[in-house]
Structures are given as C-alpha cells and as structure tokens.
Scaffold this active site. Structure first.
Site, PDB file in Angstrom:
ATOM      1  N   TYR A 129       7.843 -15.207  66.240  1.00 36.85           N
ATOM      2  CA  TYR A 129       7.523 -16.200  65.820  1.00 36.85           C
ATOM      3  C   TYR A 129       6.184 -17.113  66.605  1.00 36.85           C
ATOM      4  O   TYR A 129       5.158 -16.926  66.772  1.00 36.85           O
ATOM      5  CB  TYR A 129       8.249 -17.056  66.943  1.00 36.85           C
ATOM      6  CG  TYR A 129       9.607 -16.942  66.648  1.00 36.85           C
ATOM      7  CD1 TYR A 129      10.338 -16.907  66.275  1.00 36.85           C
ATOM      8  CD2 TYR A 129      10.239 -17.140  68.208  1.00 36.85           C
ATOM      9  CE1 TYR A 129      11.856 -16.367  65.342  1.00 36.85           C
ATOM     10  CE2 TYR A 129      12.079 -17.070  68.165  1.00 36.85           C
ATOM     11  CZ  TYR A 129      12.922 -16.632  66.516  1.00 36.85           C
ATOM     12  OH  TYR A 129      14.458 -16.456  66.521  1.00 36.85           O
ATOM     13  N   GLY A 143      20.138 -22.482  66.211  1.00 35.46           N
ATOM     14  CA  GLY A 143      20.081 -23.583  65.542  1.00 35.46           C
ATOM     15  C   GLY A 143      21.629 -24.162  65.524  1.00 35.46           C
ATOM     16  O   GLY A 143      22.245 -24.758  64.998  1.00 35.46           O
ATOM     17  N   ARG A 183      19.020 -26.849  62.201  1.00 36.54           N
ATOM     18  CA  ARG A 183      17.510 -27.275  62.188  1.00 36.54           C
ATOM     19  C   ARG A 183      17.002 -28.882  61.803  1.00 36.54           C
ATOM     20  O   ARG A 183      16.314 -29.045  60.701  1.00 36.54           O
ATOM     21  CB  ARG A 183      17.335 -25.986  59.945  1.00 36.54           C
ATOM     22  CG  ARG A 183      17.415 -24.606  61.171  1.00 36.54           C
ATOM     23  CD  ARG A 183      17.256 -23.770  59.546  1.00 36.54           C
ATOM     24  NE  ARG A 183      18.552 -24.175  58.938  1.00 36.54           N
ATOM     25  CZ  ARG A 183      19.891 -23.360  59.908  1.00 36.54           C
ATOM     26  NH1 ARG A 183      19.927 -22.758  60.699  1.00 36.54           N
ATOM     27  NH2 ARG A 183      20.826 -23.526  58.119  1.00 36.54           N
TER      28      ARG A 183
HETATM   29  P1  NAP Z   1      17.719 -26.346  66.001  1.00 37.05           P
HETATM   30  O1  NAP Z   1      17.464 -26.217  67.221  1.00 37.05           O
HETATM   31  O2  NAP Z   1      18.802 -26.541  65.373  1.00 37.05           O
HETATM   32  O3  NAP Z   1      16.618 -27.093  64.619  1.00 37.05           O
HETATM   33  C1  NAP Z   1      15.604 -27.075  65.668  1.00 37.05           C
HETATM   34  C2  NAP Z   1      14.631 -28.614  65.372  1.00 37.05           C
HETATM   35  O4  NAP Z   1      15.167 -29.426  65.218  1.00 37.05           O
HETATM   36  C3  NAP Z   1      13.309 -29.218  65.475  1.00 37.05           C
HETATM   37  O5  NAP Z   1      12.122 -27.684  65.613  1.00 37.05           O
HETATM   38  C4  NAP Z   1      12.772 -30.234  64.659  1.00 37.05           C
HETATM   39  O6  NAP Z   1      12.361 -30.603  63.614  1.00 37.05           O
HETATM   40  C5  NAP Z   1      14.569 -30.851  65.239  1.00 37.05           C
HETATM   41  N1  NAP Z   1      14.879 -31.523  66.542  1.00 37.05           N
HETATM   42  C6  NAP Z   1      14.791 -30.612  67.767  1.00 37.05           C
HETATM   43  N2  NAP Z   1      15.362 -31.746  68.543  1.00 37.05           N
HETATM   44  C7  NAP Z   1      14.822 -32.506  68.761  1.00 37.05           C
HETATM   45  C8  NAP Z   1      14.728 -34.673  68.003  1.00 37.05           C
HETATM   46  N3  NAP Z   1      15.408 -34.673  69.169  1.00 37.05           N
HETATM   47  N4  NAP Z   1      14.958 -35.180  67.316  1.00 37.05           N
HETATM   48  C9  NAP Z   1      15.370 -35.017  66.587  1.00 37.05           C
HETATM   49  N5  NAP Z   1      14.602 -33.544  66.019  1.00 37.05           N
HETATM   50  C10 NAP Z   1      15.042 -32.842  66.222  1.00 37.05           C
HETATM   51  O7  NAP Z   1      17.535 -24.833  64.985  1.00 37.05           O
HETATM   52  P2  NAP Z   1      16.222 -23.610  65.092  1.00 37.05           P
HETATM   53  O8  NAP Z   1      15.211 -24.288  65.597  1.00 37.05           O
HETATM   54  O9  NAP Z   1      15.979 -22.675  63.662  1.00 37.05           O
HETATM   55  O10 NAP Z   1      16.555 -22.494  66.058  1.00 37.05           O
HETATM   56  C11 NAP Z   1      17.082 -22.742  67.877  1.00 37.05           C
HETATM   57  C12 NAP Z   1      16.102 -21.520  68.106  1.00 37.05           C
HETATM   58  O11 NAP Z   1      16.686 -20.529  67.920  1.00 37.05           O
HETATM   59  C13 NAP Z   1      14.474 -20.921  67.176  1.00 37.05           C
HETATM   60  O12 NAP Z   1      13.703 -21.858  68.122  1.00 37.05           O
HETATM   61  C14 NAP Z   1      14.994 -20.201  68.088  1.00 37.05           C
HETATM   62  O13 NAP Z   1      14.610 -19.189  69.677  1.00 37.05           O
HETATM   63  C15 NAP Z   1      16.523 -19.209  67.689  1.00 37.05           C
HETATM   64  N6  NAP Z   1      16.957 -18.890  66.204  1.00 37.05           N
HETATM   65  C16 NAP Z   1      16.920 -17.752  66.235  1.00 37.05           C
HETATM   66  C17 NAP Z   1      17.353 -16.862  64.627  1.00 37.05           C
HETATM   67  C18 NAP Z   1      17.729 -15.093  64.898  1.00 37.05           C
HETATM   68  O14 NAP Z   1      17.537 -14.542  64.200  1.00 37.05           O
HETATM   69  N7  NAP Z   1      17.959 -14.645  66.315  1.00 37.05           N
HETATM   70  C19 NAP Z   1      17.259 -17.734  63.758  1.00 37.05           C
HETATM   71  C20 NAP Z   1      16.582 -19.090  64.030  1.00 37.05           C
HETATM   72  C21 NAP Z   1      16.389 -19.767  65.582  1.00 37.05           C
HETATM   73  P3  NAP Z   1      10.704 -30.706  63.545  1.00 37.05           P
HETATM   74  O15 NAP Z   1       9.911 -30.527  65.171  1.00 37.05           O
HETATM   75  O16 NAP Z   1      10.729 -30.247  63.033  1.00 37.05           O
HETATM   76  O17 NAP Z   1      10.694 -32.442  63.724  1.00 37.05           O
END
Ligand code: NAP
Length: 327
Positions: A59, A204, A208
């Site tokens: 990351y 996620g 996302r």
């Molecule tokens: P997520 O949590 O579903 O979505 C994150 C995005 O949602 C943020 O970047 C933000 O986008 C938006 N968001 C969050 N809170 C919000 C709010 N209150 N209002 C409006 N928009 C909001 O997806 P993710 O970041 O892909 O996944 C979460 C975590 O899972 C990652 O950070 C990582 O630690 C982990 N992950 C692991 C893998 C793996 O392969 N193991 C893969 C993916 C993710 P904006 O900032 O653009 O507004």
C-alpha cells in the site's frame, strides 16, 4: 454506544469489529493521498475505539506502514496491527512472492516501517502458486515462535488452499472480499471459517465507496484510482449499482432509521465471525461509525435486501479485476 469486539486467537486484546483499512492512504491506485489527513484519520480511529488497523507493504510501497508507525508513536500497544506479506513490486507492479526468503526480508522491512518489534496479525496477501503452501506456512510459523508476529492469517485463499496451509501452522484469520454486492465467500470460505473458528476480515465492506451512499452517475475518479479499472463503476453496471444503493438507503432509513453505509457495515457484521475493514482516509469519513453497532438485520431484512439487489442489478460482477500477477 459500546463498540463490538471479537477475539482473534493469539492476540490477547479484544479486537474492534470495525477496523481501519489503510490501502487508500498509500495513494497508489487511489488517485494519490494526503499524509496529514491519513495521520489524523489513524489517530481519530484509535480515539473512537477502532483498535485494529489493516495495512500491507504494497500500500503505497511502504508509505501506509510508515504513516501507521508514526501515528502510533507512544500508543502502539493500544493498537492491533495487521499487515501482510508475499507481494513484491518492481516499477509499481506488484507480483506474488511468498517464498520463505522473501517473507524473512519483508517482516524486517515491515517492523522497521511500523516502528515496532512485533506484528499482531501477519497475513499472506495472495496465494503464490509457485511456492508450496508448506514453505510459506512454515516461514510464518517460525516468525510466530520468534515472537515477531502474534497470529497468522491469509488473504484471497480458496478453501483447498486454507486446508493445506493450516496443516503447517495455526491459522487465526482469513481476509476475503465481502460486502452486500460481493458474496462469493458465502458458499465456501465463510462456512469454512465458521467450522474452523477463523475470524473473517472482510475487505471492501463499502464496495470501494459505492455503499457509502454519496456517489451519483456523474461521479468520476482521479488519476490511477482503482475504480477506473473496476467494471462496477462503468456503464452499464454503474447505474445499476447506484440504483441498488439508492433503494437500500431508502430501506435502511425507513425500516431502521440508519444510512445505507450503516446498513452495509451491519450486513457484514451479521454474517458471522466477521470484522469489517473500512477503508477511510479522512477523519470525517468515520463520522457515525458507531451507527453500525447495537442492532441487527432480521431474516426479513436480509430477504428484502436480496430482492432489492435482484431487481436493480441485472449484470452483477465480482472483484476479480483486483488479482495481482503471478511472477
Ligand atoms: P471500502 O472500505 O469498501 O471503500 C473505501 C473507500 O470508500 C474509501 O477510499 C472512500 O473513497 C470511500 N469511503 C469510505 N468512507 C466513506 C464515507 N463515510 N463517505 C463516503 N465515502 C467513503 O474498500 P477498500 O478500501 O478497498 O477496502 C478496505 C480495506 O480492506 C483496505 O483499506 C485494505 O486494508 C483492505 N483490502 C485488502 C485487500 C486484500 O487483497 N487483502 C484488497 C482490498 C482491500 P474516497 O476516499 O475516494 O472518497
């Protein structure tokens, strides 16, 4: 509101069932990031009682771990750090590498960046088809015995891979994609986790950001943002998913007085021994995080949610686009 917690084998603190995901804080594949905002978000999460922080070396190619190390100075022991191993990168392209040699190097790099002498949860980021599960699992087992890591997890594994891996070390967690729209684990990984007492770190949970409820058809993503590669955020599917989110929001407000974001998190938490890895990168994004706690979705709610999805999403698709290349 009391924060809901769960136990992860090997970690003595109760772990919050909402964790802070820090992929976007690395900037890469998220259109850049603001380090000061990221640091404030990390501190705010801890102040809210969110003690689990999920990261990975890849990351921001070290940046996310470095920011966590700095933000946790003086309070490291109140946090539960989950990081990962088994991806190398060259010229910005991650490739799988879960050899014992690679893991040995990565753990030292992560400990240095995180400014700590132990990692609470160390997870293999993606299965490496070129390396025997035994080699990877035994490398982690050695680190556990040395006290460099407290618990072992894996991410993006199939149940057959989990079976083989757990023959060689005690597995505590799995980390698959999981949210209202992406449910591949229902048939396989989730029942496996329940049978084997593994905690599921659902990544996620807001799909996302879709399930945060403030996107619309004109929403665009800057630069290298991963959502530009995600077919859910392109025609014809984007409109379908936005319609589903709008209908879920109406349902959440009318039936529970909650936002769609709270409903999306509650949905993940109600499926079993789960933790929702919420990817926030600005403190205000965590506003109302506790709305996900202290209530449940009934069987009727779940049926209604499924009906909303069936009537709006004609062309569903999963998160397969995210898989990194093999070596
Ligand atoms: P997520 O949590 O579903 O979505 C994150 C995005 O949602 C943020 O970047 C933000 O986008 C938006 N968001 C969050 N809170 C919000 C709010 N209150 N209002 C409006 N928009 C909001 O997806 P993710 O970041 O892909 O996944 C979460 C975590 O899972 C990652 O950070 C990582 O630690 C982990 N992950 C692991 C893998 C793996 O392969 N193991 C893969 C993916 C993710 P904006 O900032 O653009 O507004």
């Amino acid at each position: 509101m009391r924060i809901e917690t769960i136990r992860i084998s090997g970690i003595d603190k109760p772990v919050s069932r909402i964790a802070l995901g820090t992929w976007a804080m690395g900037g890469h594949l998220w259109g850049g990031a603001d380090d000061e905002q990221s640091t404030r978000t990390l501190r705010h999460a801890l102040n809210c009682g969110i003690n689990l922080i999920d990261t990975a070396p890849v990351y921001g190619f070290g940046l996310s771990e470095e920011l966590i190390g700095k933000a946790l100075r003086g309070v490291r022991h109140s946090a539960v750090i989950a990081t990962k191993t088994g991806l190398q990168w060259e010229d910005g392209t991650p490739r799988r590498n879960a050899t014992a040699e690679r893991i040995r190097k990565e753990v030292e790099d992560s400990l240095r960046r995180l400014e700590t002498d132990y990692i609470d949860l160390y997870q293999v980021h993606w299965p490496d088809p070129l390396v025997a599960q035994q080699e990877t699992a035994e490398a982690l087992e050695r680190l556990r015995r040395e006290g460099k890591i407290l618990a072992v997890g894996v991410s993006n594994y199939s149940s057959a891979q989990l079976d083989e891996f757990s023959r060689h070390t005690a597995l505590a967690t799995v980390q698959p994609p999981y949210n209202v729209f992406e449910r591949a684990i229902d048939s396989d990984i989730l029942p496996y986790a329940k049978r084997h007492s593994l905690v599921v770190l659902a990544y996620g949970p807001l799909c996302r950001g879709l399930l945060a409820g403030n996107m619309h058809s004109a929403t665009r993503f800057a630069g290298d943002d991963v959502r530009n590669l995600d077919p859910k955020f392109r025609a014809p599917r984007f409109e379908q998913y936005l319609a589903a989110v709008a209908a879920l929001d109406v349902y959440a407000r009318e039936c529970h007085g909650k936002s769609v974001l709270a409903l999306a998190l509650r949905w993940v938490l109600d499926q079993g021994p789960t933790i929702a890895l919420w990817g926030a990168r600005r403190p205000e994004q965590l506003k109302g995080f506790d709305e996900a706690f202290g209530w449940h979705l009934s069987a009727d709610d779940l049926t209604h949610i499924d009906r909303i999805l069936a009537s709006t999403i004609k062309d569903p698709i999963g998160p397969e686009f995210m898989a990194p290349a093999k070596r």
